[in-house]
Write an enzyme that holds these catalytic residues in place. Structure first.
Site, PDB file in Angstrom:
ATOM      1  N   HIS A  75       0.855  -1.198   0.000  1.00 24.57           N
ATOM      2  CA  HIS A  75       0.000   0.000   0.000  1.00 24.57           C
ATOM      3  C   HIS A  75       0.889   1.245   0.000  1.00 24.57           C
ATOM      4  O   HIS A  75       1.786   1.370   0.836  1.00 24.57           O
ATOM      5  CB  HIS A  75      -0.901   0.016   1.244  1.00 24.57           C
ATOM      6  CG  HIS A  75      -1.869   1.167   1.238  1.00 24.57           C
ATOM      7  ND1 HIS A  75      -3.011   1.164   0.461  1.00 24.57           N
ATOM      8  CD2 HIS A  75      -1.859   2.353   1.881  1.00 24.57           C
ATOM      9  CE1 HIS A  75      -3.653   2.307   0.641  1.00 24.57           C
ATOM     10  NE2 HIS A  75      -2.983   3.049   1.498  1.00 24.57           N
ATOM     11  N   CYS A  80      45.071  23.029  -6.896  1.00 25.43           N
ATOM     12  CA  CYS A  80      45.125  21.689  -6.309  1.00 25.43           C
ATOM     13  C   CYS A  80      46.537  21.125  -6.289  1.00 25.43           C
ATOM     14  O   CYS A  80      46.878  20.333  -5.413  1.00 25.43           O
ATOM     15  CB  CYS A  80      44.167  20.745  -7.025  1.00 25.43           C
ATOM     16  SG  CYS A  80      44.287  20.825  -8.808  1.00 25.43           S
ATOM     17  N   ASP A 140      -7.351  -1.869   4.393  1.00 22.05           N
ATOM     18  CA  ASP A 140      -5.980  -1.440   4.695  1.00 22.05           C
ATOM     19  C   ASP A 140      -5.740  -1.330   6.201  1.00 22.05           C
ATOM     20  O   ASP A 140      -4.996  -0.451   6.654  1.00 22.05           O
ATOM     21  CB  ASP A 140      -5.661  -0.091   4.006  1.00 22.05           C
ATOM     22  CG  ASP A 140      -5.917  -0.127   2.515  1.00 22.05           C
ATOM     23  OD1 ASP A 140      -5.810  -1.208   1.923  1.00 22.05           O
ATOM     24  OD2 ASP A 140      -6.239   0.931   1.938  1.00 22.05           O
TER      25      ASP A 140
END
Length: 911
Positions: free
Chosen positions: A116, A716, A152
């Site tokens: 569900h 870097c 449900d």
């Protein structure tokens, strides 16, 4: 894992359900070794079986197609008997739309489990997904529960949840989470039952809710509500059954709602029944206003006759003058009529007025229609949306012929610019997401400020992308790769487009360099030469590779009396994600995306949040170059949201990242867990530079300074630590300080500036803290160490000496203009090598000496992806670039970079 599955406990299952969801659950349960003894699904519709039935029949599994299980509330005994005969131990009900009698539900040894799509006990009933959105729930999810005689209400076996995004619709929520995770969890639930480990948790009545089925009749929008409530109502009904309102006196269905947080654009007023003020038809769609004065935007409108249009074209949609067809075009139209007839087999004759959807066609038929037309006319690229926009046969043919003639070309690219008069030019900067060839706001309308580090002023507001924007960009890239012209293009033609793009970047180099200077703080002259100049070179270099990507032929043992030919093919990977840093915003984009595109991939790129503007300007140039829509998508936003979604996305096959080591590790983990996507990482560095006493001192001072202060130290491969031989140490430091004093710190647009501002304030603050730690640890601060006393984010060029190996600044990268110097004893080559290699990083390194033997000895032993000898920062587009150890793996630039974006397929032919 599949082999392991067969050693686990297994069950005999009956599957009662339907749809693709049911089919996937069925397939995956069988893969896990469970035996499906019967499939119970719905009867064929218009001669077509349900997908679950198709899969089961193909496998030879018994399939039963009962129209109903009971009459007037009572079970049909023959149906129940047929069911009982299959001997199931457990009933699995994935999305079952039929009412199943309790003597079937309770019959098996283990009873029945049902999927569900809500977090029970909330939203019991058939419209659970709709109501999750309508109610504005912050969490969605699904429950797998044990069936009982209530609606449900049975005990919970398993529940899983996800966050609801502001832009989610029923479709996105289902496709992103409820469908894929639901299938996995149904399989998990069955295995828990087989192993005797399945819980039964009673549902509480507290918080329980039941809402009725949403139908067209009760889906009308109440306009006398706040904008967010209206937005939730519309998206909660999108695509089925569709929320509607009365516009200008006629009922119109509304699709594609998003909340508008940016200023309301100018538009043409439109009367909206029940609204506090008229709506506006703008270039982006229909703007509606809530009772709180806030606004939302709707993208598409559908009229009662089924015709759908972009909301922006509401006032021009009446222009439907028919064009006269040539004899050749009439012949083509009749061939298409035959295709329509084949799909709409229940319609006796396809008239001009026949409506595709009203005649019973579904979404799968749209795909079939496009695929069947494709071989007839490869020149016309149809999308699913084209069928939704032209639903009658007449309108479809008119659209098709206009497209065939080239009359229905895409509109000219609409760009909203942020403009700025600076550097003797008027900068025109796009600031929205670039998705599928168009600039558009983030779906939730969010923006953020991008700041000029020279003075801290806001340059403009930039779209702040959401997960939904990433998903749309990936979908566009996937479509461009799989069905667009890019994937079919001759590699030489692909190279021609990349050459054209490089030419356009060169034409706009002053503009790109100026944007880079104000957005990242790069000194303009350096931006012109390196940030932009090397980007242009990179695209030219990889454009030349497009038609030179080759496999090999391989001699293998022959299968006598036959013979074999084995060869390899290099193929593109598909959709690639690229995440780039803020130190070289355009150049990092070029280093990765040029190789990615040359290899034939499509891409979704996230620029750094603080420096998005050159990437968005680049996006504009890609359109001018003629690169097809969807091939390149640029998504500005946060790493935590956009970067994470790219790492997690199941349709991305490769992620290229440049950034910090900790984030690189997180990305690699997400890429592995999601779909094992390929990764290349260029991460942190603490590059050693060893300066021997027999060096050329002038060059060592000049290059040593460049190794640290180039691009304000935001580099870097910057030398993170200099080792200087004792006998020249003091002279070297004295000369460096003397040269630093000559450096001009100032506005990067001033041509005489040597040293610009740091990229953003948070980084500057970190650098000041870094220097404070160095002083506290006992290193000698020879020069600098503070923020410059002026507006903006300027850091003094800094020099530390007497740095010992255990210190924080000896181990950690500053990523700024901080020279960290340690001495080493004269002649101690192996000792200094050991210290240089005593780091988890291994990106770059350098050595200065006139002794060629020493240079070669040291370069062989330095553990780094790049070694510079008597130079530094000398990168080239043809030379591979990338690190060892925790500096990452994979290469940018050179031929090796192509292999990061290709896969090798081996083909063996017997003849």
């Amino acid at each position: 894992t599949l082999e392991f599955a067969y050693y686990q406990n297994k069950l005999k299952l009956a599957l009662i359900g339907q749809s693709l969801f049911g089919q996937e659950v069925y397939t995956n349960l069988r893969k896990q070794g469970h035996k499906v003894v019967g499939v119970f699904t719905v009867p064929d519709k218009d001669g077509k079986a349900d997908p679950l039935a198709v899969a089961a029949e193909k496998d030879g599994t018994p399939v039963f197609k009962f129209p109903r299980w009971r009459v007037k509330g009572k079970p049909i005994s023959e149906v129940v008997d047929t069911y009982k005969a299959v001997g199931a131990e457990l009933n699995v009900l994935p999305f079952c739309s039929q009412f199943i009698p309790m003597n079937v539900i309770d019959h098996p040894k283990h009873g029945s489990i049902i999927y569900h799509p809500s977090l029970l006990p909330k939203h019991r009933g058939a419209s659970a997904i709709n109501w999750t959105l309508i109610e504005g729930d912050k969490k969605a999810g699904f429950s797998i529960f044990w069936a009982d005689d209530g609606l449900d209400t049975g005990p919970i076996l398993l529940q899983k949840e996800c966050a609801v995004e502001p832009s989610d619709t029923v479709d996105t929520l289902y496709n992103r989470f409820l469908f894929p995770e639901g299938i996995n969890s149904m399989v998990e639930a069955v295995q828990l039952i087989a192993d005797g480990k399945a819980p039964r948790i009673p549902q509480p009545e507290e918080g329980a809710s039941y809402e009725g089925i949403q139908k067209k009749s009760n889906a009308k929008v109440n306009m006398a509500q706040p904008a967010e409530v209206i937005h939730n109502w519309i998206r909660g009904h999108d695509k089925v059954p569709g929320a509607w309102a009365v516009l200008d006196g006629q009922p119109v269905t509304l699709y594609g709602s998003s909340l508008l947080s940016s200023p309301v654009p100018a538009g043409q007023p439109l009367e909206v029944e029940g609204a506090s003020q008229p709506g506006l038809i703008t270039s982006s769609g229909l703007v509606l206003f809530g009772s709180d004065g806030k606004a939302l935007q709707v993208k598409s409108l559908q009229f009662e006759d089924g015709k759908m249009i972009p909301a922006a074209k509401y006032f021009s949609s009446g222009d439907t003058t028919s064009i006269e067809l040539t004899e050749e075009e009439k012949k083509m139209a009749e061939e298409i009529r035959v295709i329509w007839k084949g799909i709409l087999s229940n319609v006796p004759v396809i008239e001009d007025t026949t409506d595709f959807f009203k005649s019973g066609a579904a979404s799968m038929d749209v795909v079939r229609l496009i695929e069947e037309i494709k071989p007839k006319c490869a020149d016309v690229q149809l999308q699913n949306e084209d069928v939704y926009m032209a639903t009658s046969f007449h309108d479809f043919i008119q659209m098709f012929v206009r497209r065939l003639r080239g009359e229905d070309q895409e509109e000219e690219l609409v760009i909203n610019y942020a403009t700025k008069d600076i550097n003797n030019m008027t900068l025109k900067m796009p600031y929205q997401c670039f998705i599928n060839g168009k600039f558009e706001d983030a779906e939730n309308g969010k923006t953020y400020d991008t700041v000029n580090p020279t003075d801290g002023s806001v340059i403009c507001k930039v779209s702040f992308a959401s997960v939904a924007d990433v998903d749309r960009a990936v979908a566009a890239a996937k479509e461009a790769f799989e069905t667009g012209p890019w994937g079919k293009m001759n590699p030489r033609d692909r190279g021609r487009l990349l050459y054209k793009l490089a030419d356009l970047m060169e034409e706009h180099q002053e503009e790109l360099a100026t944007i880079e200077a104000i957005d990242s703080g790069a000194v303009y002259t350096l931006a012109l030469k390196t940030h932009v100049g090397m980007s242009i070179q990179t695209f030219r270099y990889f454009a030349g590779w497009c038609d030179k990507i080759q496999g090999t032929t391989i001699p293998i043992n022959q299968a006598r009396p036959n013979r074999n030919l084995t060869f390899t093919k290099k193929e593109p990977l598909g959709v690639c994600a690229i995440v780039i840093p803020w130190n070289y915003p355009l150049m990092m984009l070029a280093w990765k995306s040029a190789a990615c595109l040359a290899a034939g991939n499509t891409l979704v790129l996230k620029p750094a949040q603080v420096t998005p503007l050159t990437a968005l300007k680049f996006a504009e140039l890609t359109v001018k170059a003629g690169i097809p829509k969807g091939v390149i998508n640029i998504i500005p936003g946060s790493g935590g949201l956009v970067g994470q979604r790219l790492s997690d996305h199941p349709d991305i096959r490769k992620l290229g990242f440049t950034g910090s080591t900790p984030i690189g590790k997180q990305i690699m983990k997400s890429c592995a867990v999601s779909n094992l996507k390929k990764v290349s990482l260029e991460l942190g560095g603490k590059s050693p530079l060893i300066i021997f006493s027999d060096c050329d001192m002038d060059k060592a001072v000049r290059m040593g300074m460049s190794s640290v202060f180039f691009n304000k130290g935001e580099n870097c491969i910057a030398a993170g630590r200099l080792f200087v031989e004792e006998s020249i140490h003091d002279e070297f430091i004295a000369r460096v300080v003397e040269e630093i004093k000559k450096m001009k710190i100032g506005d990067p647009l001033d041509r005489s500036t040597d040293h610009g501002p740091q990229n953003h304030k948070a980084h500057l603050d970190k650098l000041v803290e870094y220097c404070d730690i160095g002083v506290k640890e006992g290193a000698t601060l020879v020069y600098g160490g503070k923020q410059v006393d002026r507006p903006g984010y300027f850091m003094e060029p800094t020099v530390f000496t007497d740095v010992e190996d255990h210190m924080f600044i000896a181990k950690e990268e500053s990523f700024g203009p901080v020279m960290v110097v340690s001495r080493f004893k004269d002649g101690d080559v192996d000792g200094v090598l050991s210290r240089a290699n005593d780091t988890e990083f291994g990106l770059a390194s350098g050595v200065f000496t006139r002794d060629i033997n020493k240079a070669m000895y040291v370069s062989e032993r330095l553990e780094a992806g790049t070694v510079f000898v008597n130079t530094y920062n000398k990168t080239d587009v043809a030379a591979p670039f990338g690190g060892f150890k925790q500096s990452g793996f994979g290469k940018d630039l050179g031929e090796e970079a192509l292999h990061e974006y290709l896969r090798t397929k081996a083909v063996t032919v017997e003849y």
